[in-house]
Scaffold this motif. Structure first.
Motif, short mmCIF file in Angstrom:
data_model
loop_
_atom_site.label_atom_id
_atom_site.label_comp_id
_atom_site.label_asym_id
_atom_site.label_seq_id
_atom_site.Cartn_x
_atom_site.Cartn_y
_atom_site.Cartn_z
N GLN A 1 0.83 -1.20 0.00
CA GLN A 1 0.00 0.00 0.00
C GLN A 1 0.86 1.25 0.00
N ARG A 2 1.83 1.31 0.89
CA ARG A 2 2.68 2.50 1.00
C ARG A 2 3.44 2.76 -0.30
N ALA A 3 3.91 1.71 -0.95
CA ALA A 3 4.66 1.87 -2.19
C ALA A 3 3.82 2.52 -3.28
N ALA A 4 2.49 2.35 -3.21
CA ALA A 4 1.60 2.90 -4.23
C ALA A 4 1.04 4.27 -3.87
N GLY B 1 -3.03 -10.95 -2.45
CA GLY B 1 -2.20 -9.80 -2.16
C GLY B 1 -1.90 -8.90 -3.33
N GLU B 2 -2.56 -9.09 -4.46
CA GLU B 2 -2.33 -8.22 -5.63
C GLU B 2 -3.10 -6.91 -5.44
N LEU B 3 -2.41 -5.78 -5.57
CA LEU B 3 -3.05 -4.48 -5.44
C LEU B 3 -3.92 -4.21 -6.67
N ARG B 4 -5.20 -4.00 -6.45
CA ARG B 4 -6.13 -3.73 -7.55
C ARG B 4 -6.44 -2.25 -7.70
N LEU B 5 -6.51 -1.54 -6.58
CA LEU B 5 -6.93 -0.14 -6.64
C LEU B 5 -6.53 0.54 -5.35
N LEU B 6 -6.07 1.79 -5.45
CA LEU B 6 -5.75 2.57 -4.27
C LEU B 6 -6.20 4.01 -4.48
N ARG B 7 -6.78 4.59 -3.46
CA ARG B 7 -7.17 6.00 -3.49
C ARG B 7 -6.67 6.68 -2.21
N GLU B 8 -6.28 7.95 -2.34
CA GLU B 8 -5.77 8.73 -1.22
C GLU B 8 -6.64 9.96 -0.98
N ASP B 9 -6.67 10.41 0.27
CA ASP B 9 -7.41 11.62 0.60
C ASP B 9 -7.02 12.05 2.01
#
Length: 291
Positions: free
Chosen positions: A166-169, A189-197
């Motif tokens: 998560q942090r890497a993305a 454990g495959e990252l599919r989607l990440l959003r930040e706010d």
């Protein structure tokens, strides 16, 4: 990495940097942007549409349509992608500062609108998902899908790897150090989607909204990792989206644990430094030899 960041997600500030042994020096710092977003809804029959403000939330600009769509779903205003005709920036704003800070979600004509229920959403801060709600009953979404009882199953070791992935993305966090994240992973454990706010609830609404607009709900084969603590509101939002496993870097609240038990959700807390606690429905977490 900075060149790929959404230009509205961060701002620059001149600061006085104080370092032991080096005194005070002038430097440029990168700040996570925070601006108000007004979410309006259009509803009613085609020949008699009405528009009203549904919510005002403090958010980090970017993925605004996803934020609005996710908010509508997780707050029980809509139940599917088919009930949302679309989201757009309001073209009729009069002030320059309102441009791209006001969105309108057009609901399908078939969506019933409960005006008293809409009124409870009028203001939410970036840090609180229930501040604008007028009663404890209003906290509960109108319906939550049944979570799967036959999985998904996760290897215990996979959970340890999620925070680093998560942090890497987190591109904007890497620059500012001031954003929350909501990341959706596969059971392997495959990252599919990440959003930040800047807001925990906004980050999750953006992630869920992205899945909603892509017609990927319910997220029954998904693991959610949030960067802060696990509150009742995050558990509820995850349940509405059909997410069976919620992992948090921080601690869960007592009401979050109770809700996870009731929803049939596996809730993990303190997911960091190669450890975590399982607070509900541990049967989804398997050792390597039993997976």
């Amino acid at each position: 990495m900075q060149a790929f960041l959404p230009p509205t997600s961060y701002e620059y500030a001149t600061v006085q940097k104080v370092t032991a042994g080096h005194g005070i020096t002038s430097a440029t710092d990168v700040l996570a942007a925070e601006e108000p977003l007004e979410i309006r809804v259009g509803y009613g029959p085609t020949d008699a549409r009405e528009h009203r403000t549904l919510a005002i939330t403090m958010r980090t600009p970017g993925h605004d349509f996803e934020l609005a769509a996710g908010f509508l779903l997780t707050e029980g205003i809509i139940r599917s992608r088919q009930e949302l005709n679309g989201v757009l920036y309001c073209p009729d704003v009069t002030k320059e500062e309102e441009r791209e800070n006001v969105v309108r979600a057009e609901l399908a004509t078939s969506v019933p609108v409960d005006l008293p229920r809409l009124e409870r959403h009028f203001y939410t801060s970036s840090s609180c998902g229930v501040c604008g709600k007028t009663s404890i009953d209003a906290v509960h979404a109108s319906s939550c899908p049944v979570l799967p009882t036959d999985g998904p199953y996760l290897a215990a070791s996979i959970i340890h790897e999620l925070p680093e992935r998560q942090r890497a993305a987190q591109e904007v966090f890497e620059q500012t150090g001031g954003l929350h994240a909501a990341a959706l992973f596969s059971p392997t454990g495959e990252l599919r989607l990440l959003r930040e706010d800047v807001g925990r609830h906004n980050a999750l609404d953006k992630a869920i909204g992205a899945a909603l607009l892509a017609e990927q709900l319910p997220l029954h084969d998904t693991v959610l990792l949030v960067s802060g603590r696990a509150s009742f509101e995050l558990v509820q939002k995850a349940a509405v989206a059909g997410i069976p496993v919620l992992a948090a870097v921080g601690a869960p609240s007592s009401l979050a644990v109770q809700a996870a038990h009731n929803f049939g959700m596996t809730l993990l807390g303190f997911v960091r430094q190669q450890r975590y606690n399982i607070y509900s429905h541990p049967w989804r977490i398997k050792s390597e030899m039993n997976l």
